[in-house]
Design an enzyme around this catalytic site. Structure first.
Site, short mmCIF file in Angstrom:
data_model
loop_
_atom_site.label_atom_id
_atom_site.label_comp_id
_atom_site.label_asym_id
_atom_site.label_seq_id
_atom_site.Cartn_x
_atom_site.Cartn_y
_atom_site.Cartn_z
N ARG A 135 19.76 42.08 58.45
CA ARG A 135 19.14 40.97 59.19
C ARG A 135 19.15 39.70 58.36
O ARG A 135 18.88 39.73 57.16
CB ARG A 135 17.71 41.33 59.60
CG ARG A 135 17.69 42.51 60.56
CD ARG A 135 16.43 42.59 61.40
NE ARG A 135 16.45 43.86 62.12
CZ ARG A 135 17.12 44.09 63.25
NH1 ARG A 135 17.81 43.12 63.82
NH2 ARG A 135 17.10 45.29 63.82
N ASP A 136 19.47 38.58 59.04
CA ASP A 136 19.43 37.28 58.37
C ASP A 136 17.99 36.97 57.98
O ASP A 136 17.06 37.18 58.76
CB ASP A 136 19.99 36.20 59.30
CG ASP A 136 20.34 34.92 58.55
OD1 ASP A 136 21.55 34.60 58.46
OD2 ASP A 136 19.41 34.24 58.06
N ILE A 137 17.81 36.42 56.78
CA ILE A 137 16.47 36.14 56.26
C ILE A 137 15.81 34.97 57.01
O ILE A 137 14.59 34.83 56.98
CB ILE A 137 16.56 35.87 54.74
CG1 ILE A 137 15.24 36.14 54.05
CG2 ILE A 137 17.06 34.46 54.44
CD1 ILE A 137 15.35 36.21 52.53
N ASN A 175 31.13 30.74 60.04
CA ASN A 175 31.16 29.41 59.45
C ASN A 175 32.15 29.43 58.28
O ASN A 175 32.12 30.35 57.46
CB ASN A 175 29.77 29.02 58.94
CG ASN A 175 28.78 28.81 60.06
OD1 ASN A 175 29.14 28.35 61.13
ND2 ASN A 175 27.53 29.17 59.83
N VAL A 204 26.94 30.58 52.04
CA VAL A 204 27.22 31.74 51.19
C VAL A 204 28.72 32.01 51.30
O VAL A 204 29.23 32.28 52.40
CB VAL A 204 26.41 32.98 51.64
CG1 VAL A 204 26.75 34.17 50.75
CG2 VAL A 204 24.91 32.69 51.58
N HIS A 256 31.37 36.60 56.06
CA HIS A 256 30.34 37.22 56.89
C HIS A 256 30.47 36.70 58.31
O HIS A 256 30.91 35.57 58.53
CB HIS A 256 28.93 36.93 56.37
CG HIS A 256 28.62 35.46 56.21
ND1 HIS A 256 29.00 34.74 55.10
CD2 HIS A 256 27.97 34.60 57.01
CE1 HIS A 256 28.59 33.49 55.23
NE2 HIS A 256 27.96 33.37 56.40
N HIS A 308 28.08 36.10 61.71
CA HIS A 308 26.73 36.08 62.28
C HIS A 308 26.80 36.70 63.67
O HIS A 308 27.64 36.29 64.49
CB HIS A 308 26.24 34.64 62.48
CG HIS A 308 26.04 33.85 61.23
ND1 HIS A 308 24.81 33.60 60.70
CD2 HIS A 308 26.93 33.23 60.42
CE1 HIS A 308 24.93 32.86 59.62
NE2 HIS A 308 26.21 32.60 59.42
P1 AMP Z 1 26.26 30.67 56.33
O1 AMP Z 1 25.38 29.46 56.42
O2 AMP Z 1 27.20 30.86 57.48
O3 AMP Z 1 26.95 30.75 54.98
O4 AMP Z 1 25.28 31.91 56.44
C1 AMP Z 1 24.54 32.39 55.37
C2 AMP Z 1 23.33 33.05 55.95
O5 AMP Z 1 22.75 33.87 54.96
C3 AMP Z 1 22.23 32.08 56.40
O6 AMP Z 1 22.01 32.22 57.81
C4 AMP Z 1 21.02 32.50 55.58
O7 AMP Z 1 19.80 32.44 56.30
C5 AMP Z 1 21.38 33.92 55.19
N1 AMP Z 1 20.75 34.41 53.97
C6 AMP Z 1 20.61 33.75 52.80
N2 AMP Z 1 20.00 34.54 51.89
C7 AMP Z 1 19.78 35.74 52.51
C8 AMP Z 1 19.18 36.96 52.11
N3 AMP Z 1 18.71 37.15 50.86
N4 AMP Z 1 19.10 37.97 53.01
C9 AMP Z 1 19.57 37.80 54.27
N5 AMP Z 1 20.15 36.67 54.71
C10 AMP Z 1 20.25 35.65 53.84
#
Ligand code: AMP
Ligand code: ZN
Length: 117
Positions: free
Chosen positions: A34-36, A90, A99, A103, A105
């Protein structure tokens, strides 16, 4: 080497179990958690264990794993009871990537904005 874990990568640390995550599904080559900072009632990230900076780099180097990412996202959607959902990759900071480990979403559980941007 391509695909090797990166010591400064948040998602490599989640794969290694060094940072906790709410894992909803895993396979030999992928992990879904799950996204944080959820943007919808269901907001799950599906990642390859291997480190590639974005989805296109993953698909170029490991097309089977890129396909598995999509299949796993579909399985998570099914497990979450979603028939309508959105998958987003993204790519690049200008597109909102924060990140730099590939990945996808998975977003769903609410009426999603109909436009793409
Ligand atoms: P992006 O912006 O497409 O690179 O997506 C990165 C996603 O990682 C964002 O939606 C963040 O909320 C999510 N994220 C960052 N740190 C964590 C974490 N520790 N656990 C889960 N999701 C995270
Ligand atoms: Zn990584």
């Amino acid at each position: 080497m391509a695909g090797e874990p990166q010591s400064d990568c948040l998602f490599c640390k989640i794969v290694a179990g060094e940072i906790p995550a709410t894992v909803v599904r895993k396979s030999a080559r992928t992990l879904a958690f799950r996204d944080i900072n959820p943007q919808a009632p269901t907001h799950v990230l599906v990642i390859p264990h291997a480190h590639y900076p974005n989805a296109a780099a993953l698909a170029a180097a490991e097309p089977a794993i890129a396909g598995e990412l999509l299949a796993e996202a579909g399985e998570v959607a099914r497990e979450e009871g979603l028939t309508d959902y959105r998958l987003i990759f993204n790519t690049g900071a200008g597109a909102g990537q924060t990140v730099f480990h590939a990945h996808v979403h998975l977003l769903g559980g609410t009426k999603l904005h109909e436009g793409l941007v």
